[in-house]
Scaffold this motif. Structure first.
Motif, mmCIF file in Angstrom:
data_model
loop_
_atom_site.group_PDB
_atom_site.id
_atom_site.type_symbol
_atom_site.label_atom_id
_atom_site.label_comp_id
_atom_site.label_asym_id
_atom_site.label_seq_id
_atom_site.Cartn_x
_atom_site.Cartn_y
_atom_site.Cartn_z
ATOM 1 N N GLY A 107 -8.493 -58.602 13.680
ATOM 2 C CA GLY A 107 -8.172 -57.121 13.171
ATOM 3 C C GLY A 107 -9.184 -56.649 12.001
ATOM 4 N N THR A 108 -9.043 -55.591 11.551
ATOM 5 C CA THR A 108 -9.730 -55.029 10.748
ATOM 6 C C THR A 108 -9.121 -55.210 9.078
ATOM 7 O OG1 THR A 108 -10.849 -53.223 12.138
ATOM 8 C CG2 THR A 108 -11.089 -52.916 9.511
ATOM 9 N N PHE A 109 -7.706 -54.889 9.271
ATOM 10 C CA PHE A 109 -6.747 -54.937 8.063
ATOM 11 C C PHE A 109 -7.577 -54.187 6.976
ATOM 12 C CE2 PHE A 109 -6.231 -58.756 10.854
ATOM 13 C CZ PHE A 109 -4.665 -58.612 11.252
ATOM 14 N N ASP A 110 -7.567 -53.158 7.013
ATOM 15 C CA ASP A 110 -8.344 -52.065 6.012
ATOM 16 C C ASP A 110 -7.014 -51.377 5.532
ATOM 17 O OD1 ASP A 110 -9.970 -51.037 4.247
ATOM 18 O OD2 ASP A 110 -10.615 -49.508 5.606
ATOM 19 N N ILE A 111 -6.744 -51.731 4.241
ATOM 20 C CA ILE A 111 -5.706 -51.104 3.398
ATOM 21 C C ILE A 111 -4.364 -51.725 4.133
ATOM 22 C CG2 ILE A 111 -4.302 -49.137 2.706
ATOM 23 C CD1 ILE A 111 -6.799 -47.443 3.324
ATOM 24 N N VAL A 129 -1.016 -69.554 12.548
ATOM 25 C CA VAL A 129 -1.563 -68.238 12.757
ATOM 26 C C VAL A 129 -3.152 -68.254 12.048
ATOM 27 C CG1 VAL A 129 -1.645 -65.619 12.543
ATOM 28 C CG2 VAL A 129 0.383 -66.772 12.770
ATOM 29 N N TYR A 130 -4.232 -67.937 12.862
ATOM 30 C CA TYR A 130 -5.503 -68.040 12.644
ATOM 31 C C TYR A 130 -5.964 -66.630 12.565
ATOM 32 C CZ TYR A 130 -5.718 -72.925 13.025
ATOM 33 O OH TYR A 130 -5.486 -74.543 12.833
ATOM 34 N N VAL A 131 -6.242 -65.978 11.837
ATOM 35 C CA VAL A 131 -6.697 -64.664 11.629
ATOM 36 C C VAL A 131 -8.109 -64.140 11.448
ATOM 37 C CG1 VAL A 131 -6.303 -62.104 10.619
ATOM 38 C CG2 VAL A 131 -4.628 -63.823 10.690
ATOM 39 N N VAL A 132 -8.703 -63.653 12.253
ATOM 40 C CA VAL A 132 -10.199 -63.432 12.321
ATOM 41 C C VAL A 132 -10.524 -61.699 11.629
ATOM 42 C CG1 VAL A 132 -12.300 -63.032 13.421
ATOM 43 C CG2 VAL A 132 -10.880 -64.821 13.934
ATOM 44 N N ILE A 133 -10.968 -61.695 10.623
ATOM 45 C CA ILE A 133 -11.463 -60.278 9.951
ATOM 46 C C ILE A 133 -12.593 -59.731 10.550
ATOM 47 C CG2 ILE A 133 -11.623 -59.193 7.858
ATOM 48 C CD1 ILE A 133 -8.776 -60.735 7.901
ATOM 49 N N ALA A 134 -12.482 -58.397 11.013
ATOM 50 C CA ALA A 134 -13.726 -57.744 11.574
ATOM 51 C C ALA A 134 -14.721 -57.606 10.313
ATOM 52 C CB ALA A 134 -13.290 -56.435 11.994
ATOM 53 N N ARG A 135 -15.761 -57.910 10.709
ATOM 54 C CA ARG A 135 -16.832 -57.817 9.839
ATOM 55 C C ARG A 135 -17.279 -56.419 9.601
ATOM 56 N NH1 ARG A 135 -19.832 -62.682 9.504
ATOM 57 N NH2 ARG A 135 -20.561 -61.672 7.770
ATOM 58 N N ASP A 136 -17.812 -56.040 8.499
ATOM 59 C CA ASP A 136 -17.925 -54.612 8.149
ATOM 60 C C ASP A 136 -18.830 -53.726 9.085
ATOM 61 O OD1 ASP A 136 -16.784 -54.910 5.570
ATOM 62 O OD2 ASP A 136 -18.334 -55.250 4.517
ATOM 63 N N THR A 153 -12.957 -58.839 0.467
ATOM 64 C CA THR A 153 -11.940 -58.274 0.132
ATOM 65 C C THR A 153 -10.678 -58.224 0.921
ATOM 66 O OG1 THR A 153 -13.009 -56.724 -1.417
ATOM 67 C CG2 THR A 153 -10.806 -56.163 -1.177
ATOM 68 N N ARG A 154 -11.182 -57.958 2.069
ATOM 69 C CA ARG A 154 -10.183 -57.704 3.310
ATOM 70 C C ARG A 154 -9.812 -59.330 3.698
ATOM 71 N NH1 ARG A 154 -12.162 -55.975 7.819
ATOM 72 N NH2 ARG A 154 -14.367 -55.344 6.928
ATOM 73 N N LEU A 155 -10.663 -60.356 3.823
ATOM 74 C CA LEU A 155 -10.370 -61.560 3.991
ATOM 75 C C LEU A 155 -9.511 -62.241 2.821
ATOM 76 C CD1 LEU A 155 -10.785 -64.403 5.545
ATOM 77 C CD2 LEU A 155 -13.044 -64.427 4.120
ATOM 78 N N GLU A 156 -9.954 -62.223 1.771
ATOM 79 C CA GLU A 156 -9.118 -62.323 0.398
ATOM 80 C C GLU A 156 -7.656 -62.090 0.602
ATOM 81 O OE1 GLU A 156 -8.884 -62.260 -4.457
ATOM 82 O OE2 GLU A 156 -10.557 -61.323 -3.318
#
Length: 250
Positions: A107-111, A129-136, A153-156
């Motif tokens: 997911g993006t996980f923005d805000i 749970v392994y989470v993959v953060i969408a690239r900008d 920042t979203r990854l952190e």
């Protein structure tokens, strides 16, 4: 069909163990029902729902709808756990038959907001749970706007959530590549992710030579009134700026 991950038959076996655990707990609850009632708590309706979810899980397992079987049996166990949290019963579950499974969430996980937490908590029922953060760049393509927070920042932020075993950035060109790397047993989709479960399962199977269980998290609970997600937060923020302008204090 097993390469670096568990086969569908293995997932079925684990679901069967999960069902067996709930059946044993339900039998014990039926015996304790009278004593719980004497303490002023009527758990009849709760037990009916525990049994209903249990029966649903058995049915879905029988027709190979493993995602629905996992969801149903998890809800059944959750209802039993509610009695434990109320100190009405003292129950110790056997070792979680799915705890070693790898669970993939993207997911993006923005805000970050409660909806994200609910999704990750739900996913954690099925394993690590392994989470993959969408690239900008990909988030911009998907949403038609840049994210508020950059990818690192979203990854952190996501990495700090207790339900997350590991978080990482996705691939800029190949959305299936992280799945190929992680080789998950279960993939959890959010309510807004448009790809159909069967299509994703087929795409993944073509790459990793086995078909993971695809689970759709269907709930989108409201929080802080009528807010449902990051877009709602942005809209409300714009309304605040328009209404309060320079009087805003943080």
């Amino acid at each position: 069909m097993k390469e670096g991950g568990k086969t569908v038959d293995d997932i079925k076996f684990r679901i069967e163990k999960y069902i067996n655990n709930v059946e044993n707990a339900l039998s014990d609850l039926e015996l304790k029902k009278k004593s719980i009632t004497e303490r002023g708590f009527d758990v009849s309706n709760l037990l009916v729902n525990v049994k209903a979810y249990l029966d649903d899980a058995k049915y879905f397992l029988k027709i190979d709808k493993l995602d629905d079987a996992l969801i149903s049996i998890s809800y059944s166990e959750g209802l039993i756990d509610s009695l434990k949290f109320l100190n009405l019963i003292d129950i110790k579950w056997p070792e979680n038959p799915l705890k070693e499974a790898k669970v993939f969430v993207a997911g993006t996980f923005d805000i970050l907001h409660p909806g994200h937490i609910h999704l990750l908590k739900f996913a954690s029922q099925f394993g690590k749970v392994y989470v993959v953060i969408a690239r900008d760049i990909n988030a911009y393509k998907n949403k038609g706007r840049p994210t508020i927070l950059d990818e690192n920042t979203r990854l952190e932020m996501v990495s700090s959530i207790k339900y997350v075993y590991r978080a990482m950035l996705g691939d800029e060109k190949d959305i299936i590549k992280p799945i190929e790397t992680i080789k998950p047993d279960v993939i959890v989709l959010g309510p807004d992710q448009p790809i159909p479960e069967e299509k994703l399962a087929s795409l993944v199977e073509a790459r990793i030579n086995y078909k993971p269980v695809i689970v759709r998290f269907k709930e989108k609970d409201k929080f802080s009134g009528d807010l449902k997600g990051s877009t709602d937060i942005l809209i409300k923020g714009c309304e605040y700026l328009e209404k309060y302008g320079n009087n805003l204090k943080f």
